[in-house]
Design a protein around this motif. Structure first.
Motif, mmCIF file in Angstrom:
data_model
loop_
_atom_site.group_PDB
_atom_site.id
_atom_site.type_symbol
_atom_site.label_atom_id
_atom_site.label_comp_id
_atom_site.label_asym_id
_atom_site.label_seq_id
_atom_site.Cartn_x
_atom_site.Cartn_y
_atom_site.Cartn_z
ATOM 1 N N ALA A 1 0.846 -1.210 0.000
ATOM 2 C CA ALA A 1 0.000 0.000 0.000
ATOM 3 C C ALA A 1 0.879 1.258 0.000
ATOM 4 N N HIS A 2 1.934 1.235 0.801
ATOM 5 C CA HIS A 2 2.837 2.386 0.809
ATOM 6 C C HIS A 2 3.569 2.497 -0.542
ATOM 7 N N GLY A 3 3.976 1.349 -1.080
ATOM 8 C CA GLY A 3 4.693 1.351 -2.363
ATOM 9 C C GLY A 3 3.839 1.894 -3.500
ATOM 10 N N THR A 4 2.562 1.494 -3.536
ATOM 11 C CA THR A 4 1.705 1.977 -4.624
ATOM 12 C C THR A 4 1.417 3.472 -4.474
ATOM 13 N N THR A 5 1.492 3.978 -3.242
ATOM 14 C CA THR A 5 1.372 5.428 -3.039
ATOM 15 C C THR A 5 2.492 6.146 -3.799
ATOM 16 N N ALA A 6 3.684 5.555 -3.777
ATOM 17 C CA ALA A 6 4.821 6.149 -4.504
ATOM 18 C C ALA A 6 4.505 6.223 -6.002
ATOM 19 N N LEU A 7 3.821 5.197 -6.527
ATOM 20 C CA LEU A 7 3.450 5.214 -7.957
ATOM 21 C C LEU A 7 2.500 6.376 -8.253
ATOM 22 N N ALA A 8 1.508 6.559 -7.369
ATOM 23 C CA ALA A 8 0.531 7.635 -7.575
ATOM 24 C C ALA A 8 1.233 9.000 -7.538
ATOM 25 N N ILE A 9 2.161 9.165 -6.592
ATOM 26 C CA ILE A 9 2.874 10.452 -6.492
ATOM 27 C C ILE A 9 3.752 10.663 -7.734
ATOM 28 N N LYS A 10 4.336 9.565 -8.213
ATOM 29 C CA LYS A 10 5.177 9.643 -9.418
ATOM 30 C C LYS A 10 4.376 10.159 -10.617
ATOM 31 N N ALA B 1 -7.972 -2.587 -3.128
ATOM 32 C CA ALA B 1 -8.637 -1.583 -3.970
ATOM 33 C C ALA B 1 -7.791 -0.315 -4.064
ATOM 34 N N TYR B 2 -7.161 0.051 -2.959
ATOM 35 C CA TYR B 2 -6.292 1.235 -2.953
ATOM 36 C C TYR B 2 -5.099 1.036 -3.910
ATOM 37 N N GLY B 3 -4.518 -0.160 -3.857
ATOM 38 C CA GLY B 3 -3.391 -0.467 -4.739
ATOM 39 C C GLY B 3 -3.791 -0.403 -6.206
ATOM 40 N N VAL B 4 -4.976 -0.934 -6.507
ATOM 41 C CA VAL B 4 -5.457 -0.920 -7.892
ATOM 42 C C VAL B 4 -5.739 0.524 -8.328
ATOM 43 N N ALA B 5 -6.287 1.335 -7.428
ATOM 44 C CA ALA B 5 -6.561 2.741 -7.760
ATOM 45 C C ALA B 5 -5.249 3.481 -8.059
ATOM 46 N N CYS B 6 -4.217 3.224 -7.239
ATOM 47 C CA CYS B 6 -2.915 3.865 -7.484
ATOM 48 C C CYS B 6 -2.331 3.393 -8.816
ATOM 49 N N TRP B 7 -2.477 2.086 -9.102
ATOM 50 C CA TRP B 7 -1.991 1.528 -10.371
ATOM 51 C C TRP B 7 -2.697 2.196 -11.545
ATOM 52 N N LYS B 8 -3.989 2.387 -11.421
ATOM 53 C CA LYS B 8 -4.776 3.004 -12.496
ATOM 54 C C LYS B 8 -4.320 4.445 -12.702
ATOM 55 N N LEU B 9 -4.132 5.179 -11.602
ATOM 56 C CA LEU B 9 -3.657 6.559 -11.704
ATOM 57 C C LEU B 9 -2.284 6.601 -12.375
ATOM 58 N N PHE B 10 -1.445 5.646 -12.027
ATOM 59 C CA PHE B 10 -0.091 5.557 -12.573
ATOM 60 C C PHE B 10 -0.107 5.130 -14.048
ATOM 61 N N ARG B 11 -1.208 4.510 -14.452
ATOM 62 C CA ARG B 11 -1.346 3.921 -15.802
ATOM 63 C C ARG B 11 -0.264 2.870 -16.006
ATOM 64 N N GLY B 12 -0.205 1.952 -15.064
ATOM 65 C CA GLY B 12 0.823 0.910 -15.092
ATOM 66 C C GLY B 12 0.474 -0.243 -16.018
ATOM 67 N N SER B 13 1.424 -1.140 -16.159
ATOM 68 C CA SER B 13 1.274 -2.294 -17.044
ATOM 69 C C SER B 13 0.449 -3.397 -16.363
ATOM 70 N N THR B 14 0.048 -4.385 -17.182
ATOM 71 C CA THR B 14 -0.689 -5.536 -16.624
ATOM 72 C C THR B 14 0.189 -6.336 -15.648
ATOM 73 N N PRO B 15 1.471 -6.617 -15.985
ATOM 74 C CA PRO B 15 2.304 -7.332 -14.987
ATOM 75 C C PRO B 15 2.406 -6.580 -13.659
ATOM 76 N N LEU B 16 2.438 -5.261 -13.732
ATOM 77 C CA LEU B 16 2.487 -4.471 -12.494
ATOM 78 C C LEU B 16 1.201 -4.668 -11.689
ATOM 79 N N LEU B 17 0.064 -4.702 -12.381
ATOM 80 C CA LEU B 17 -1.209 -4.930 -11.690
ATOM 81 C C LEU B 17 -1.210 -6.300 -10.995
ATOM 82 N N PHE B 18 -0.728 -7.321 -11.713
ATOM 83 C CA PHE B 18 -0.687 -8.670 -11.109
ATOM 84 C C PHE B 18 0.208 -8.679 -9.871
#
Ligand SMILES: [Zn+2]
Length: 212
Positions: free
Chosen positions: A5-14, A138-155
């Motif tokens: 959860a903390h790590g995906t926050t970094a993606l959203a900030i990025k 759900a929070y991690g997925v939301a951060c991933w979506k904001l980051f527009r990450g890849s499918t492997p990243l989502l998995f």
């Protein structure tokens, strides 16, 4: 909250601050946890256990709201001094995000100020483990979506969240082990930080569809 959860926050900030280096953001979101790991190894901060649960009963120095705010201000000032105020702001937000997320997650053990007798707060999402798992995922997925990450990243985000389930509902034998070997819990948390950060960094590279 848990490392992912903390790590995906970094993606959203990025995503919001593209100039901020992702490795630095991944460290900043866990700076407070690094303090806790160090203080727990040294016996300055402590946890207690019951038969079926672990309580972070004494962490007033690493996880105080005042500690997060103080570190964030220091990073802001450093960023401005180095002529990179936006990167300083991104890293400051990353630092303070840790105590804010933990405030939602922890039982009331988050101190206002880094003093042993300071008032403590916490909304105790951890007290409802399945809701915790659902909300953190759900929070991690939301951060991933904001980051527009890849499918492997989502998995990776989904799997790392699912791997937290045994920690959210620990078996009595696991609690007994952690209680008998005090170094074990901070070591597990350190390992989670390293694994999570390495995976997020690797899977967020441009070749993987991310923006890092
Ligand atoms: Zn924490």
């Amino acid at each position: 909250m848990y490392a992912i959860a903390h790590g995906t926050t970094a993606l959203a900030i990025k995503r919001v601050f593209p100039d901020a280096p992702l490795p630095a953001l991944l460290v900043a979101v866990q700076a407070v946890e690094m303090l806790w790991i160090g203080f727990t190894y040294l016996g300055i901060e402590r946890f207690t256990t019951t038969q079926t649960s672990v309580h972070l009963s004494f962490l007033p120095y690493s996880h105080a709201l005042g500690t997060g705010a103080g570190l964030a201000i220091a990073v802001l000032v450093l960023g401005a001094w180095l002529g990179r105020p936006r990167i300083g702001l991104a890293l400051a937000l990353a630092v303070i995000s840790h105590v804010l997320l933990d405030l939602i997650h922890h039982e009331p053990d988050i101190s206002l100020l880094p003093l042993a007798g300071s008032p403590r707060f916490g909304f105790n999402l951890a007290g409802a483990p399945w809701a915790d798992l659902a909300i953190e995922t759900a929070y991690g997925v939301a951060c991933w979506k904001l980051f527009r990450g890849s499918t492997p990243l989502l998995f990776a985000i989904l799997i790392l969240n699912l791997l937290n389930a045994p920690l959210m509902n620990p078996a009595p034998a696991a609690v007994a082990l952690v209680s008998a070997h005090r170094w074990m819990l901070p070591t597990v948390i350190l390992f989670q930080f390293l694994l999570t950060s390495t995976l997020l960094l690797r899977l967020s590279r441009p070749s993987e569809g991310g923006v890092a």
